[in-house]
Design a protein around this motif. Structure first.
Motif, PDB file in Angstrom:
ATOM      1  N   LYS A 315       0.956  -1.304   0.001  1.00 32.67           N
ATOM      2  CA  LYS A 315      -0.096   0.100  -0.007  1.00 32.67           C
ATOM      3  C   LYS A 315       0.811   1.402  -0.146  1.00 32.67           C
ATOM      4  O   LYS A 315       0.575   2.377   0.664  1.00 32.67           O
ATOM      5  N   SER A 317       1.815   4.647  -1.113  1.00 32.25           N
ATOM      6  CA  SER A 317       0.878   5.539  -1.909  1.00 32.25           C
ATOM      7  C   SER A 317       1.683   6.319  -2.912  1.00 32.25           C
ATOM      8  O   SER A 317       2.756   6.673  -3.057  1.00 32.25           O
ATOM      9  N   GLU A 319       1.159   9.150  -5.657  1.00 29.65           N
ATOM     10  CA  GLU A 319       0.597  10.428  -5.574  1.00 29.65           C
ATOM     11  C   GLU A 319       1.293  11.210  -6.785  1.00 29.65           C
ATOM     12  O   GLU A 319       2.689  11.183  -6.842  1.00 29.65           O
ATOM     13  N   LYS A 621      -3.904  16.870  -6.381  1.00 26.92           N
ATOM     14  CA  LYS A 621      -3.081  15.653  -6.083  1.00 26.92           C
ATOM     15  C   LYS A 621      -4.064  14.610  -6.500  1.00 26.92           C
ATOM     16  O   LYS A 621      -5.141  14.479  -6.557  1.00 26.92           O
ATOM     17  N   ILE A 623      -4.450  10.346  -6.843  1.00 25.19           N
ATOM     18  CA  ILE A 623      -3.753   9.255  -6.155  1.00 25.19           C
ATOM     19  C   ILE A 623      -4.184   8.087  -7.157  1.00 25.19           C
ATOM     20  O   ILE A 623      -5.168   7.894  -7.738  1.00 25.19           O
ATOM     21  N   HIS A 625      -4.059   4.200  -8.780  1.00 24.61           N
ATOM     22  CA  HIS A 625      -4.407   2.950  -8.263  1.00 24.61           C
ATOM     23  C   HIS A 625      -3.386   1.965  -8.854  1.00 24.61           C
ATOM     24  O   HIS A 625      -3.298   1.891  -9.875  1.00 24.61           O
TER      25      HIS A 625
END
Length: 857
Positions: A315, A317, A319, A621, A623, A625
């Protein structure tokens, strides 16, 4: 008593020989529950610490004779499965490795996975495991590396040792504890006449590979029945999801913001810790990140892809700092850029270009490079058996190469403007017939003052001084590379090649090199997949007819026939369609329609606005996947109780990410776990210390039959062939019920097994028994020469079982109509296999011989 492991207590009771454990333990002040005692006795029988006598009427299901293995386990400070690992290690001559694994798994893991550095810790553990895909082998290699450094005197000072530990993500305090337990275990087993053997056969170059395979089999024997297998990925769906990109080098990201190609540098830096990014294709809300593949390494999913998928699992991140689409469209070219929203854009880091591209699956765009299905080539670089580089030696192609070389060598060459790094394309010198000329080359590695380069128009490589590398002009970078990469189609390594080498054995490699070296070859193109030509290769020798190299390798037992991947079959059909039309029409077919110049212009305008900061600082921003790879495999258990449980592999395990390298190969793969735990509701299992077994056809069935206490063969309706096997502790003749139903394993064969295979398994079980038995002929009373002789015999029998000269024939699995039900065979067809030794005294062998079923002819 309640605190002590119940298995150890029962073994000690058996050593005292004071009657049935249930009765004796019931008299304790705080007795264990009756059901716990009964279950533990069954588990001890499954391990082999108590004898299983097969379907005997008088057998007590809640008691059993102590075996030699049981006596050893009673004296060891490790759990029963790890004790069994040590004993099997002694049988098959890999005792040292098994002692290290048993010591390491009994204590806290010495591999460090620090917070925020988990990815580096994982990469380091993978490096220790080599190509074995085994946590246990990673422990062995790390322990031996530490031992070697100490013996050399490199770690004399505590600070040096701590630095070494930090560098290798190993906790020194813990590895020292493992070393202490290792010495204690070595000492304890010496009373049973088991010693670490330091001999190594001098002549056998394949020893290291065979030793590793034998160790993997021993792990499977010790950790029976913790066996797992995988679901098959849907190739057609996966190809669609990757839009024709190579799954071995590519990952998919989702939720890419509009005009995602503006942020390609940010995206590249997010994956820098995984590997060198070669290109990124932006397609709507998706991006395909492709990593660089060293052209001289074998086809396998790149470590960079594993690392990227690991990031998703952890996980991490992902960004991006971005502009809103309204802001971009408002500020650039009066909103004309909005038509770029649906454009597919390719960012090529090697050629440093950002261009719109056609949506195309791999065949049509690649067939341009092939104007003929029959090519005459010279081989310049063999990567591995069946995988090589070369170039065309026909008149037309020779002319192109001469012209290119002349053009390069008329240039005013200038040194590289940047420091040389892997993947950079430049000009490098190569001496041919005493004349040195410059050619286009890609840097593979830089070490010290020199670099290893790969010549992209010929396919060979060479070591070159850094000072001699020159810059390549833009117009020369755009010309297609002329070297071709080939893979022999419809072929995979035989079991013998997999066991005796790193994918291919030394013998197979030498034979292949001799077949393709020293003469021009004729290749027939079957398909083109990700720029690689899948081909049939023919060699002309003297006046004889052409020989097909694949046929030779199969006949000599180095290879076996295999299915081609879905993409290859797809490409083959497309090529057939193209070449059935006239060659003139083909040229029109294969050239793609010109890309709209205004899109190119708008991309340039947008990139310039972004880089000159006309859009201001990004204020949003995004994010992302992922990353995803559609060939990731999911695991499921083979035992009855866990068949439908969800299976997770501990994230510290090397196998927490498994990606299929050969989805077209339908043979079951197998994973073995050293330990497992189940959550409170019983819905999910967590596996620890896993080992992925080599991809040998029929391996799950062979290992289950080899190490199961009892097995019953499944036969087809006509009684003509074996279709599968049920493994476990068998059934109770009085009640007809299975003895330990939850651990029963039902398997359908995906390769053909015959009577000879079952006899071989029995012979191997008898060979194991000889090394782990009590009595006057027991191993306690054997001399070192006799033990070595029996160990060599067991090793040879084991290798013989897996490495047959003629591969086992593939069959479509047929499941039994009554899965997990014992006693399904007509007793008249069952043949007992009596062990000659078992007539004498008590029947306390580790392995009973399996019953054969007579087939009708």
């Amino acid at each position: 008593m309640l605190r002590c492991p119940l298995g150890s207590t029962i073994l000690k009771v058996k050593l005292l020989d004071m009657g049935e454990p249930r009765a004796l333990l019931a008299t304790a002040l705080s007795p264990p529950s009756l059901s716990d005692i009964e279950r533990t006795i069954l588990l001890l029988k499954e391990v082999g610490a108590l004898a299983v006598s097969g379907q005997r009427e008088d057998e007590n299901p809640h008691d059993g004779e102590l075996t030699f293995l049981g006596r050893v386990l009673a004296q060891l400070p490790v759990n029963q499965q790890l004790g069994k690992l040590i004993v099997l290690g002694h049988v098959f001559g890999c005792l040292d490795e098994c002692l290290i694994i048993a010591a390491a798994l009994s204590l806290k893991n010495f591999f460090a996975m620090p917070f925020r550095q988990h990815l580096d810790g994982y990469r380091n553990k993978v490096n220790f495991s080599g190509n074995s895909k085994s946590d246990c082998i990673a422990l062995v290699e790390a322990f031996k590396a530490w031992q070697t450094c100490r013996q050399r005197g490199d770690l004399r000072h505590p600070k040096d040792e701590l630095d070494w530990g930090r560098l290798n993500y190993i906790q020194i305090k813990r590895i020292r504890e493992v070393a202490e337990l290792y010495e204690e275990l070595k000492n304890r087993i010496s009373q049973f006449n088991m010693y670490v053997d330091c001999r190594r056969p001098v002549m056998d170059q394949e020893y290291v590979h065979k030793q590793r395979f034998i160790l993997q089999v021993v792990l499977a024997g010790a950790f029976y029945p913790n066996y797992f297998t995988f679901g098959q990925p849907d190739e057609e769906m996966a190809v669609r999801e990757l839009a024709g990109k190579d799954p071995k080098t590519t990952i998919v990201l989702k939720h890419i913001p509009p005009y995602g190609f503006l942020y390609y540098k940010q995206l590249q830096s997010l994956f820098r810790q995984c590997g060198q990014v070669k290109s990124i294709v932006f397609d709507g809300a998706k991006a395909f990140v492709e990593f660089s593949r060293n052209p001289t390494e074998r086809f396998k999913t790149l470590p960079a892809v594993y690392m990227a998928i690991k990031m998703s699992q952890l996980k991490v991140s992902l960004e991006l700092n971005v502009h809103s689409s309204e802001e971009i469209e408002g500020k650039v070219q009066g909103g004309a850029v909005s038509k770029l929203r649906s454009t597919r854009v390719n960012v090529d880091f090697q050629k440093q270009t950002v261009d719109p591209m056609q949506v195309s699956f791999n065949t049509s765009d690649r067939s341009r490079t092939i104007t003929d299905l029959l090519l005459t080539i010279d081989v310049t670089e063999v990567v591995e058996v069946g995988h090589f580089w070369g170039y065309r030696i026909d008149e037309k192609n020779s002319g192109i190469l001469k012209k290119l070389t002349a053009e390069i060598n008329q240039l005013e060459l200038v040194p590289l403007p940047v420091h040389p790094h892997p993947d950079l394309v430049c000009l490098a010198p190569f001496a041919d017939f005493d004349k040195e000329s410059y050619f286009r080359a890609q840097i593979l590695y830089v070490s010290g003052n020199s670099a290893e380069v790969f010549f992209v128009d010929y396919g060979n490589r060479s070591q070159v001084d850094l000072d001699l590398l020159m810059e390549i002009p833009c117009q020369l970078l755009k010309l297609p590379f002329q070297a071709l990469e080939f893979k022999i189609c419809k072929m995979r390594p035989s079991a013998k090649s997999l066991v005796c080498g790193e994918h291919w054995s030394g013998g197979a490699s030498q034979r292949f090199a001799s077949l393709v070296g020293g003469c021009a070859l004729l290749v027939r193109v079957f398909s083109v997949v990700h720029s690689i030509l899948h081909v049939d290769v023919y060699r002309y020798s003297g006046a004889q007819d052409a020989i097909n190299i694949r046929d030779v390798l199969i006949k000599e037992g180095y290879a076996e026939l295999a299915e081609e991947p879905y993409e290859s079959k797809q490409s083959h059909e497309a090529l057939k369609g193209l070449f059935s039309k006239s060659v003139e029409n083909m040229a029109d077919l294969s050239t793609s329609s010109p890309v709209k110049d205004d899109e190119k212009y708008l991309i340039r305008v947008l990139l310039e606005s972004f880089s000159s900061n006309k859009l201001g600082a990004p204020n949003c921003k995004a994010i992302l996947h992922g990353p995803f790879n559609p060939y990731e495999l999911k695991c499921h258990s083979l035992t009855r109780i866990s068949k439908f449980r969800c299976v997770w592999i501990e994230k510290e395990s090397i196998n927490s990410v498994i990606i299929s390298d050969a989805p077209e190969d339908l043979h079951q793969r197998m994973l073995v776990a050293a330990s497992l735990s189940v959550n409170a509701t019983g819905s999910t299992m967590l596996l620890r210390e896993t080992s992925l077994m080599p991809h040998v056809p029929g391996l799950p069935a062979l290992l289950s039959a080899l190490f199961a206490p009892v097995m019953e063969l499944r036969v087809d309706r006509d009684g003509k062939c074996y279709t599968g096997v049920l493994c476990g502790l068998g059934w109770n003749p009085t009640t007809g019920a299975p003895i330990l139903p939850e651990h029963d394993i039902e398997l359908a064969f995906d390769v053909q097994f015959n009577v000879e295979d079952i006899i071989e398994i029995n012979i191997l079980r008898a060979a194991i028994n000889k090394l782990v038995c009590d009595g006057p002929n027991g191993s306690k009373f054997l001399g070192p020469e006799r033990i070595a002789q029996l160990q060599d015999n067991a090793r040879q029998k084991l290798l013989g079982l897996f490495c047959q000269l003629k591969p086992r024939q593939r069959v479509v699995p047929k499941w039994h109509e009554k899965p997990y039900e014992w006693n399904q065979v007509d007793p008249k067809l069952v043949m007992e296999q009596a062990d000659r030794e078992s007539g004498r005294g008590k029947n306390t062998f580790l392995y009973q011989l399996h019953k054969l079923i007579v087939l009708s002819t």
